[in-house]
Design an enzyme around this catalytic site. Structure first.
Site, mmCIF file in Angstrom:
data_model
loop_
_atom_site.group_PDB
_atom_site.id
_atom_site.type_symbol
_atom_site.label_atom_id
_atom_site.label_comp_id
_atom_site.label_asym_id
_atom_site.label_seq_id
_atom_site.Cartn_x
_atom_site.Cartn_y
_atom_site.Cartn_z
ATOM 1 N N ALA A 341 -32.597 -58.678 53.648
ATOM 2 C CA ALA A 341 -33.637 -57.742 54.089
ATOM 3 C C ALA A 341 -35.015 -58.386 54.052
ATOM 4 O O ALA A 341 -35.816 -58.250 54.996
ATOM 5 C CB ALA A 341 -33.617 -56.497 53.197
ATOM 6 N N GLU A 342 -35.319 -59.115 52.982
ATOM 7 C CA GLU A 342 -36.635 -59.738 52.874
ATOM 8 C C GLU A 342 -36.813 -60.822 53.947
ATOM 9 O O GLU A 342 -37.909 -61.003 54.473
ATOM 10 C CB GLU A 342 -36.819 -60.350 51.484
ATOM 11 C CG GLU A 342 -38.222 -60.880 51.268
ATOM 12 C CD GLU A 342 -38.506 -61.223 49.816
ATOM 13 O OE1 GLU A 342 -39.684 -61.475 49.487
ATOM 14 O OE2 GLU A 342 -37.563 -61.252 49.006
ATOM 15 N N THR A 343 -35.731 -61.509 54.294
ATOM 16 C CA THR A 343 -35.806 -62.533 55.337
ATOM 17 C C THR A 343 -36.146 -61.926 56.695
ATOM 18 O O THR A 343 -37.040 -62.405 57.407
ATOM 19 C CB THR A 343 -34.471 -63.289 55.428
ATOM 20 O OG1 THR A 343 -34.229 -63.958 54.178
ATOM 21 C CG2 THR A 343 -34.493 -64.309 56.556
ATOM 22 N N GLY A 346 -39.657 -60.629 56.723
ATOM 23 C CA GLY A 346 -40.602 -61.743 56.740
ATOM 24 C C GLY A 346 -40.754 -62.337 58.126
ATOM 25 O O GLY A 346 -41.877 -62.605 58.585
#
Length: 420
Positions: A341-343, A346
């Site tokens: 999710a953070e990737t 980002g």
């Protein structure tokens, strides 16, 4: 050939019929028609025309927009009837019951006008009332007299999907409260274009009809664009991932919309499609292959993540469930979901950051809804919720590609800072 990935996450477009489609000349603008054909054929969006009108009065619009060819829908009578244009079948139908029609007839006196709306005719207690004449002309329907001297009321032979009661505002307000209190009816009071009480079966609404179709297509609200121009469209516009108001819409609708487009006479639908669908890819500084080229020898590469689509405010990707991402019980590790999710969030923030800005992750949190096992591949869909000058807030939903189930839903906050 349809491009399934090119719509920026939007898969369904709901349009309020005449209010959004027809200009002052009563015709669909050429630019709007061409844009609606393009989003169906090139961007794979399903289109639904939603209306208060009878379904039969909308068939001409359906043909102009090629809804039968492109698997579109008609939502008529404010949601009481749902029609699949490709198959010609009725998917849902909620007519008023005979005893409800009798109750409405007995409720009104000579100070009111009662109209019952079917598909073949408009039935009214006052056949020469101006609003009744206006609707009959608009829908190309005959007007039949409901009143017969010295005879008890008899409901029309055809199904009646909606009723209208016309009178002074103060009288209608009292009647509205009375009807909503019982009888299995939903009554909505409008003061434009004139004072009228619109009555449908309890639970019938444009929003409910939209939810019914989305459930059948396995779509969620982030996949929807809804375009409206009257107060009765508020719930539908609020329900959508992208709620759009026409320029001539009342202020309450504009205030809850995500985007305000131009008017019908200024090809408002074509303007919205260009700005919100076609130009979402303009200005994105890299494509999915560029993103995938930087992943080797990083955590993202190690976990097998791949970016599949990048648009402004929208990113998708995949990640395998294998020995790299599983936990000892053989199911997807929750930490891998958070990293995924953070990737995606980002990459999305990098794609929309201004020149000279970079993004850094501030916070990621997740709710693990379900599990999936080794051998599956999960798909992530990141959608921006807030784009501020210093922060971006993203929602990321992660699904199993085998079962289609939601595995995890995450919220990611990125800080946008000046590059040093």
């Amino acid at each position: 050939m349809m491009n399934q990935a090119k719509s920026g996450g939007y898969k369904f477009l709901a349009i309020k019929d005449r209010d959004c489609l027809l200009g002052s000349n009563g015709e669909i603008a050429l630019e709007d028609r061409e844009a609606l054909l393009e989003v169906q054929e090139e961007y794979a969006l399903r289109v639904a025309v939603a209306s208060e009108a009878p379904m039969t009065s909308l068939l001409n619009i359906s043909e102009q927009l090629q809804l039968p060819r492109n698997s579109g829908y008609i939502i008529s009578h404010l949601g009481a009837r749902i029609h699949n244009c490709r198959t010609g079948r009725e998917l849902a139908s909620r007519p008023l019951r005979a005893e409800q029609l009798t109750h409405l007839y007995e409720l009104v006196d000579s100070d009111y006008t009662l109209a019952l709306i079917g598909e073949k005719a408009l039935y009214a207690t006052k056949t020469h009332q101006p609003r009744i004449l206006q609707l009959a002309k608009l829908w190309s329907m005959p007007i039949l007299d409901l009143t017969k001297a010295d005879e008890p009321f008899k409901a029309p032979a055809e199904p009646i999907f909606r009723a209208l009661i016309l009178a002074r505002q103060d009288r209608l307000a009292k009647l509205s409260d009375q009807l909503n209190a019982g009888q299995g009816l939903t009554a909505t009071l409008y003061d434009e274009p004139m004072n009228e009480l619109s009555i449908v079966a309890s639970g019938v609404s444009l929003r409910g009809a939209l939810d019914f179709i989305l459930d059948r297509l396995d779509l969620n609200q982030q996949n929807i664009i809804a375009v409206g121009t009257t107060l009765e469209d508020v719930a539908m516009v609020q329900r959508a991932g992208l709620g759009v108001a026409m320029a001539n819409a009342p202020e309450p609708l504009k205030s809850c919309a995500d985007y305000i487009t131009t008017s019908c006479d200024a090809a408002g639908l074509a303007h919205m499609i260009t700005k919100q669908i076609k130009l979402r890819y303009d200005g994105v500084p890299f494509d999915p292959e560029d993103a995938n080229e930087i992943m080797p020898n990083t955590l993202m590469g190690t976990l097998g993540m791949r970016c599949t689509e990048i648009a402004r405010g929208y990113v998708t990707g995949t990640m395998p469930v294998d020995n790299r991402t599983r936990q000892p019980m053989g199911i997807l590790h929750g930490g891998a979901s958070l990293a995924f999710a953070e990737t995606l969030a980002g990459l999305g923030s990098v794609a929309i950051a201004n020149e000279g800005e970079i993004q850094v992750g501030m916070q990621v949190s997740g709710y693990h809804v379900s599990s999936t096992v080794v051998g599956d591949t999960v798909r992530g869909v990141a959608t921006i919720l807030h784009k501020g000058r210093s922060t971006h807030v993203w929602n990321v939903d992660i699904y199993s590609t085998q079962s289609g189930k939601l595995i995890c839903t995450c919220r990611v906050i990125n800080s946008i800072i000046k590059q040093r």
